[in-house]
Design a protein around this motif. Structure first.
Motif, PDB file in Angstrom:
ATOM      1  N   GLU A  29       0.797  -1.162  -0.205  1.00  9.97           N
ATOM      2  CA  GLU A  29       0.051  -0.120  -0.014  1.00  9.97           C
ATOM      3  C   GLU A  29       0.834   1.350   0.133  1.00  9.97           C
ATOM      4  O   GLU A  29       2.053   1.300   0.654  1.00  9.97           O
ATOM      5  CB  GLU A  29      -0.661   0.368   1.297  1.00  9.97           C
ATOM      6  CG  GLU A  29      -1.823  -1.263   1.471  1.00  9.97           C
ATOM      7  CD  GLU A  29      -2.244  -1.217   2.803  1.00  9.97           C
ATOM      8  OE1 GLU A  29      -2.691  -0.325   3.492  1.00  9.97           O
ATOM      9  OE2 GLU A  29      -2.115  -2.227   3.605  1.00  9.97           O
ATOM     10  N   TRP A 152      -7.608   5.481   2.130  1.00  6.93           N
ATOM     11  CA  TRP A 152      -7.817   5.994   3.625  1.00  6.93           C
ATOM     12  C   TRP A 152      -6.529   6.746   4.136  1.00  6.93           C
ATOM     13  O   TRP A 152      -5.669   5.848   4.043  1.00  6.93           O
ATOM     14  CB  TRP A 152      -8.551   4.962   4.475  1.00  6.93           C
ATOM     15  CG  TRP A 152      -9.616   4.616   4.124  1.00  6.93           C
ATOM     16  CD1 TRP A 152      -9.978   3.501   3.583  1.00  6.93           C
ATOM     17  CD2 TRP A 152     -11.106   5.236   4.579  1.00  6.93           C
ATOM     18  NE1 TRP A 152     -11.554   3.578   3.357  1.00  6.93           N
ATOM     19  CE2 TRP A 152     -12.115   4.416   4.009  1.00  6.93           C
ATOM     20  CE3 TRP A 152     -11.343   6.349   5.247  1.00  6.93           C
ATOM     21  CZ2 TRP A 152     -13.373   4.861   4.334  1.00  6.93           C
ATOM     22  CZ3 TRP A 152     -12.713   6.545   5.521  1.00  6.93           C
ATOM     23  CH2 TRP A 152     -13.710   5.874   4.892  1.00  6.93           C
TER      24      TRP A 152
ATOM     25  N   TRP B  54       0.000  -1.019  10.633  1.00  4.41           N
ATOM     26  CA  TRP B  54      -1.333  -1.313  10.488  1.00  4.41           C
ATOM     27  C   TRP B  54      -2.383  -0.078  10.763  1.00  4.41           C
ATOM     28  O   TRP B  54      -3.228   0.304   9.893  1.00  4.41           O
ATOM     29  CB  TRP B  54      -1.804  -2.695  11.451  1.00  4.41           C
ATOM     30  CG  TRP B  54      -3.199  -3.173  11.106  1.00  4.41           C
ATOM     31  CD1 TRP B  54      -3.589  -3.931  10.123  1.00  4.41           C
ATOM     32  CD2 TRP B  54      -4.521  -2.734  11.522  1.00  4.41           C
ATOM     33  NE1 TRP B  54      -5.010  -4.140  10.131  1.00  4.41           N
ATOM     34  CE2 TRP B  54      -5.455  -3.512  10.917  1.00  4.41           C
ATOM     35  CE3 TRP B  54      -4.715  -2.145  12.739  1.00  4.41           C
ATOM     36  CZ2 TRP B  54      -6.816  -3.399  11.406  1.00  4.41           C
ATOM     37  CZ3 TRP B  54      -6.066  -1.991  13.071  1.00  4.41           C
ATOM     38  CH2 TRP B  54      -7.186  -2.720  12.257  1.00  4.41           C
ATOM     39  N   THR B  56      -1.730   2.922  10.395  1.00  3.74           N
ATOM     40  CA  THR B  56      -1.695   3.842   9.559  1.00  3.74           C
ATOM     41  C   THR B  56      -1.795   3.395   8.044  1.00  3.74           C
ATOM     42  O   THR B  56      -1.710   4.122   7.204  1.00  3.74           O
ATOM     43  CB  THR B  56      -0.138   4.677   9.702  1.00  3.74           C
ATOM     44  OG1 THR B  56       0.745   3.627   9.499  1.00  3.74           O
ATOM     45  CG2 THR B  56       0.030   5.467  10.978  1.00  3.74           C
ATOM     46  N   SER B  57      -2.243   2.223   8.014  1.00  2.29           N
ATOM     47  CA  SER B  57      -2.123   1.577   6.729  1.00  2.29           C
ATOM     48  C   SER B  57      -3.671   2.043   6.094  1.00  2.29           C
ATOM     49  O   SER B  57      -4.715   1.957   6.635  1.00  2.29           O
ATOM     50  CB  SER B  57      -2.312   0.152   6.645  1.00  2.29           C
ATOM     51  OG  SER B  57      -3.376  -0.484   7.184  1.00  2.29           O
ATOM     52  N   PRO B  58      -3.702   2.272   4.841  1.00  2.49           N
ATOM     53  CA  PRO B  58      -4.781   2.745   4.057  1.00  2.49           C
ATOM     54  C   PRO B  58      -6.073   1.654   3.980  1.00  2.49           C
ATOM     55  O   PRO B  58      -7.180   1.846   4.224  1.00  2.49           O
ATOM     56  CB  PRO B  58      -4.506   3.435   2.689  1.00  2.49           C
ATOM     57  CG  PRO B  58      -3.072   3.822   2.952  1.00  2.49           C
ATOM     58  CD  PRO B  58      -2.369   2.491   3.729  1.00  2.49           C
ATOM     59  N   LEU B  59      -5.366   0.483   3.751  1.00  2.00           N
ATOM     60  CA  LEU B  59      -6.404  -0.658   3.346  1.00  2.00           C
ATOM     61  C   LEU B  59      -6.730  -1.686   4.346  1.00  2.00           C
ATOM     62  O   LEU B  59      -7.846  -2.029   4.323  1.00  2.00           O
ATOM     63  CB  LEU B  59      -5.760  -1.443   2.074  1.00  2.00           C
ATOM     64  CG  LEU B  59      -5.533  -0.638   0.786  1.00  2.00           C
ATOM     65  CD1 LEU B  59      -4.943  -1.384  -0.335  1.00  2.00           C
ATOM     66  CD2 LEU B  59      -7.003  -0.280   0.348  1.00  2.00           C
ATOM     67  N   LYS B  60      -5.916  -1.791   5.469  1.00  2.12           N
ATOM     68  CA  LYS B  60      -6.048  -2.396   6.493  1.00  2.12           C
ATOM     69  C   LYS B  60      -6.516  -4.158   5.975  1.00  2.12           C
ATOM     70  O   LYS B  60      -7.214  -4.553   6.533  1.00  2.12           O
ATOM     71  CB  LYS B  60      -7.345  -2.028   7.451  1.00  2.12           C
ATOM     72  CG  LYS B  60      -7.162  -0.632   8.040  1.00  2.12           C
ATOM     73  CD  LYS B  60      -6.813  -0.448   9.531  1.00  2.12           C
ATOM     74  CE  LYS B  60      -6.663   1.017   9.921  1.00  2.12           C
ATOM     75  NZ  LYS B  60      -5.594   1.619   9.308  1.00  2.12           N
ATOM     76  N   THR B  61      -5.328  -4.550   5.209  1.00  2.00           N
ATOM     77  CA  THR B  61      -5.617  -5.784   4.763  1.00  2.00           C
ATOM     78  C   THR B  61      -4.845  -6.642   5.690  1.00  2.00           C
ATOM     79  O   THR B  61      -4.087  -6.310   6.479  1.00  2.00           O
ATOM     80  CB  THR B  61      -5.331  -6.102   3.501  1.00  2.00           C
ATOM     81  OG1 THR B  61      -4.001  -5.292   3.000  1.00  2.00           O
ATOM     82  CG2 THR B  61      -6.081  -5.389   2.353  1.00  2.00           C
ATOM     83  N   SER B  64      -1.164  -5.805   5.525  1.00  2.00           N
ATOM     84  CA  SER B  64      -0.825  -4.429   5.879  1.00  2.00           C
ATOM     85  C   SER B  64       0.258  -4.116   7.106  1.00  2.00           C
ATOM     86  O   SER B  64       1.174  -3.343   6.764  1.00  2.00           O
ATOM     87  CB  SER B  64      -2.074  -3.604   6.410  1.00  2.00           C
ATOM     88  OG  SER B  64      -3.001  -3.412   5.373  1.00  2.00           O
ATOM     89  N   ALA B  78      -3.644  -6.195  -1.775  1.00  2.68           N
ATOM     90  CA  ALA B  78      -3.962  -4.855  -2.430  1.00  2.68           C
ATOM     91  C   ALA B  78      -4.151  -5.103  -4.131  1.00  2.68           C
ATOM     92  O   ALA B  78      -4.826  -4.204  -4.619  1.00  2.68           O
ATOM     93  CB  ALA B  78      -3.022  -3.638  -2.149  1.00  2.68           C
ATOM     94  N   ARG B 410     -15.545   0.706   2.003  1.00  3.79           N
ATOM     95  CA  ARG B 410     -14.446   0.151   1.204  1.00  3.79           C
ATOM     96  C   ARG B 410     -14.275   1.161  -0.049  1.00  3.79           C
ATOM     97  O   ARG B 410     -13.221   1.640  -0.385  1.00  3.79           O
ATOM     98  CB  ARG B 410     -14.441  -1.308   0.726  1.00  3.79           C
ATOM     99  CG  ARG B 410     -13.315  -1.891   0.051  1.00  3.79           C
ATOM    100  CD  ARG B 410     -13.728  -3.447  -0.555  1.00  3.79           C
ATOM    101  NE  ARG B 410     -13.548  -4.174   0.821  1.00  3.79           N
ATOM    102  CZ  ARG B 410     -14.385  -5.249   1.000  1.00  3.79           C
ATOM    103  NH1 ARG B 410     -15.477  -5.215   0.610  1.00  3.79           N
ATOM    104  NH2 ARG B 410     -13.996  -5.933   2.218  1.00  3.79           N
TER     105      ARG B 410
END
Lengths: 193, 627
Positions: A29, A152, B54, B56-61, B64, B78, B410
């Protein structure tokens, strides 16, 4: 308000919120941590203390949560105005809200609806970002490569922990804090109603 | 690339430091054997850094917390694994019920492997899972060369090594229904059921589900909600704390209450095992006696090295194990090593997941505690397996976070040409199955996320806050994964011309979720009917069933359970390793991990991986000590 001004806004509306970070192939990401100035506080903000009151009042209006924390508000206001993608909206948004508050109380709700919240209002995307920020501690930026996908943009852990969504859902910030899960939350009835 | 001087020989060279490699290394090092572990990735950073990754991660996969500077080249969630897996996925032909689909399960390549992000469900297979072919006459399936009886002792040992919280009372249910007996109690009591679980149990226990006339093979079944065994501490165990409900078993437990393979890597190193990180094994060499003579690996400085071991163990996973074997081809072994059967890379499996979700009639307060604490396993076995796959249903404690990324959201919704709402993220050319996203929304309650309520339904202020509170306290999800049959055309290969950033060929994958007999599709149909009946019994509203159109490809979510590709069997012409996980072709080569599973069952694979590793450790230890 001249046509040049509208053109600039229109340009912002069309471009700014869809110019977000893109997921880069080969990387998990792209982290777009937007950090506010270290000394953000209710006494020191990039837009000045006077604007913080408008920022908080508008935030309370849009989130439905009152009172909001003023220190967090100062951090969020600085993050907002510092953000290259959403920042250009904030002055206009606060100006619009300030002008609405000068109307008679009976006219304010309709004015907020028509000038800020109407889906066709130029300021609507900026208002949405304010709500996302308070509820999640993140901006919801359109992915440039896929305009229906959200990137986000989070702040720091303190802000993550204080996102409103964890209070509204009677849960907790995942990973960073512990939770009880066996019984209903102690304050299971809404604390807002 | 230059070959540096060889290191010293070892008793055992283990490739991979996930749960299999870690447990094996620990057992062998304790037995004073000279053990080397080669791990493709780096050591994990400080836990605070992982957590911050995690947060600060945009996707939270699931991946992450583990960005590229830590891991070796690997598939990334991603991007749907596209920068690593090489897949040729044509647009599905009209009416094709089983098109080629992306393989949507991923893994972590760092010290400790995928146990960094696993959920910790530590579940045994059932006795009939080891003999699916002979019990139910399924010609497409395989029987394992070992039985539940062979593995039971090792299940116990694995449960104690990893620390497993489970219910002995619930285990009796499975012992009675499925003959899955236990010779030892669980090391600790189960994780407490959630408030939500208890409400489910109150509504469902003893409730008879009738599948109806479309499912003549399925019996009326009486439900029972049981505690899920976890490798998550319910009390302090092995110097690790009890779970305090962080709610992120996947992708990372910051407290170490959940077992991770680094526990046994640390123990193995303390007992004398050596570990080299950032060492990507890509080739084995076999001598004239067919014994593995050299193990070649490339370090992140792009230097090649090689070592030798009296025993070599591949303990990577169902993609990396066959990749290494196929890359090891030479004149004597043009199809790769350990591949006399021609079966290396074949029979790739997963546990495809069907999700359905709804709103409970009263607040149940999800979004707290471990992601799953109870499940419904009454259909993990039965005569219906003659025609459809068995399945197991998790009761989720995290609302609609799986299907719609609630409470956050999402993607931005958009309108279809006919004006209806759609929140699917449009792909460049084709929307793959298994995205886990709903494709059409029509009601304010359909998506249940902040973004939907605001962007799509124009809720702000008090109205927004009340809607969020209503939704987030009532969201319930059933996650059901099922077995799929081993299909030879579902396979892992290696690319002839595309490499990762270190110049090592990338894996190719060809995957379809169903088989020609429609075994998985039939299972999916039963699962949806099951979900329908359960939600009806609960009095749920806003029910979203993940049903599939009959003439289109199946929608599912990957479980991250990579199974098959180096199958275990007693026939050297149809399998790759024997009952001890020893290569049929190379007497000093062992292969561990779920790549040796001949069939997938409904059990999350980690505990069986661990049990088989401990069993193999005993064999290897005895063999080396006797020589």
């Amino acid at each position: 308000m001249g046509s040049d001004r509208l053109s600039r806004r229109e340009l912002l509306r069309l471009a700014a919120l869809s110019a977000g970070a893109t997921v880069v192939a080969g990387r998990a990401e792209s982290r777009t941590l937007s950090s506010e100035p270290a000394r953000s506080s209710s006494e020191h903000t990039l837009l000045g203390k006077n604007r913080l009151g408008d920022f908080i009042a508008l935030s309370e209006e849009l989130t439905g949560v009152k009172p909001l924390d003023s220190q967090l508000a100062a951090q969020y206001m600085d993050r907002y105005v510092s953000n290259a993608i959403v920042g250009p909206y904030l002055q206009d948004l606060l100006d619009a809200y300030k002008s609405i508050t000068l109307l008679s109380p009976s006219d304010q709700a309709d004015a907020i609806q028509s000038r800020i919240l109407d889906p066709a209002a130029l300021l609507r995307p900026a208002a949405e970002q304010l709500v996302y920020l308070w509820y999640t501690s993140a901006f919801a930026i359109r992915d440039q490569s896929n305009p229906n996908k959200i990137i986000w943009q989070y702040g720091d852990e303190h802000q993550y922990n204080n996102a409103l969504i964890w209070k509204v859902n009677h849960g907790h910030p995942p990973m960073t804090t512990a939770s009880e899960w066996i019984e209903a939350p102690e304050h299971s009835a809404s604390s807002y109603h | 690339m230059a070959i540096k001087s060889n290191g010293p020989d070892f008793d055992v060279v283990i490739v991979g430091s996930g749960v299999a490699g870690a447990l094996l290394a620990h057992r062998l090092a304790k037995a004073r054997l000279h053990v080397l572990i080669l791990e493709a990735g780096d050591f994990a950073p400080h836990r605070g850094i992982i957590q911050n990754n995690w947060v600060t991660s945009p996707l939270k996969t699931a991946d992450s917390p583990f960005p590229d500077p830590i891991v070796a080249p690997q598939p990334r969630e991603a991007t749907g694994g596209r920068e690593y897996y090489i897949e040729n996925i044509p647009k599905p032909a009209p009416g094709d019920p089983n098109p080629v689909v992306p393989f949507i399960s991923y893994y972590e390549r760092l010290v400790g492997g995928s146990t960094w992000h696993w959920q910790g469900l530590n579940i045994r297979m059932l006795p009939n899972d080891f003999k699916l072919k002979s019990t139910y006459g399924l010609e497409q399936a395989f029987d394992w060369p070992i039985s539940y009886d062979d593995l039971e002792r090792w299940y116990c040992e694995a449960e104690y090594e990893m620390g497993t919280a489970g219910s002995d009372a619930d285990a009796k249910v499975y012992a009675e229904r499925f003959k899955a007996y236990r010779s030892r109690p669980f090391p600790m009591r189960p994780l407490a059921p959630s408030y939500l679980d208890k409400w489910f149990a109150d509504k469902l226990n003893g409730k008879v589900i009738n599948f109806g006339p479309d499912f003549p093979d399925l019996p009326q079944v009486s439900l029972i909600v049981t505690a899920v065994p976890h490798a998550i501490n319910s009390r302090e165990y092995d110097d690790r704390p009890a779970c305090d409900g962080r709610g992120t078993c996947v992708p990372f437990c910051p407290t170490r209450a959940r077992y991770e393979a680094s526990v046994h890597i640390d123990k193995a190193r303390a007992a004398g095992a050596k570990l080299i990180s950032k060492a990507m094994v890509y080739r084995l060499e076999a001598g004239a006696d067919n014994r593995i003579s050299r193990v070649t690996y490339r370090t992140w400085d792009r230097t090649d090295h090689s070592v030798s071991g009296r025993i070599v163990v591949l303990a990577a996973n169902a993609v990396e194990n066959p990749k290494i074997l196929l890359l090891s081809r030479d004149q004597q072994h043009p199809s790769g090593l350990a591949n006399g059967s021609g079966k290396v890379g074949l029979y790739l499996m997963d546990h495809p997941i069907k999700s359905s979700y709804a709103l409970a009639p009263e607040p149940l307060y999800p979004f707290r505690g471990p992601q799953t604490t109870s499940d419904i396993g009454v259909l993990r076995d039965g005569d219906f397996r003659k025609v459809r796959g068995a399945f197991k249903t998790s009761i989720k404690n995290d609302g609609w976070s799986g299907p719609t990324a609630a409470p956050r959201g999402r993607g931005f919704p958009f309108r279809n040409p006919d004006g209806s709402w759609n929140i699917a993220v449009p792909d460049e050319d084709w929307k793959p199955a298994g995205s886990g996203m709903i494709t059409e929304v029509s009601e304010v309650d359909d998506v249940g996320t902040l973004v939907s309520f605001v962007n799509q339904w124009n809720l702000f202020g008090t109205e927004l806050r009340k809607k969020l509170e209503f939704h987030c306290t009532r969201q319930i999800t059933l996650n059901t994964h099922c077995e799929m049959l081993p299909i030879a055309s579902n396979r892992v290969g290696v690319s002839d011309n595309l490499t990762d950033r270190f110049g090592i060929p990338r894996p190719t994958i060809h995957f379809t979720v169903d088989d020609p007999g429609g075994y998985t599709r039939a299972s999916f149909e039963a699962i949806i009917q099951f979900h329908r009946q359960v939600f009806a019994a609960l009095g749920a509203t806003s029910v979203h069933l993940g049903a599939d159109p009959k003439d289109k490809g199946l929608n599912f979510v990957g479980a991250g359970h990579l199974i098959g590709t180096t199958l275990m069997g007693s026939d050297r012409t149809t399998s790759v390793v024997d009952a001890d996980c020893r290569s049929h072709d190379h007497p000093n080569l062992f292969i561990l991990g779920s790549s040796v599973f001949p069939t997938g069952s409904t059990a999350n694979p980690t505990l069986t991986i661990a049990a088989i590793a401990l069993r193999a450790a005993e064999k290897i230890k005895m063999e080396l000590h006797s020589t």
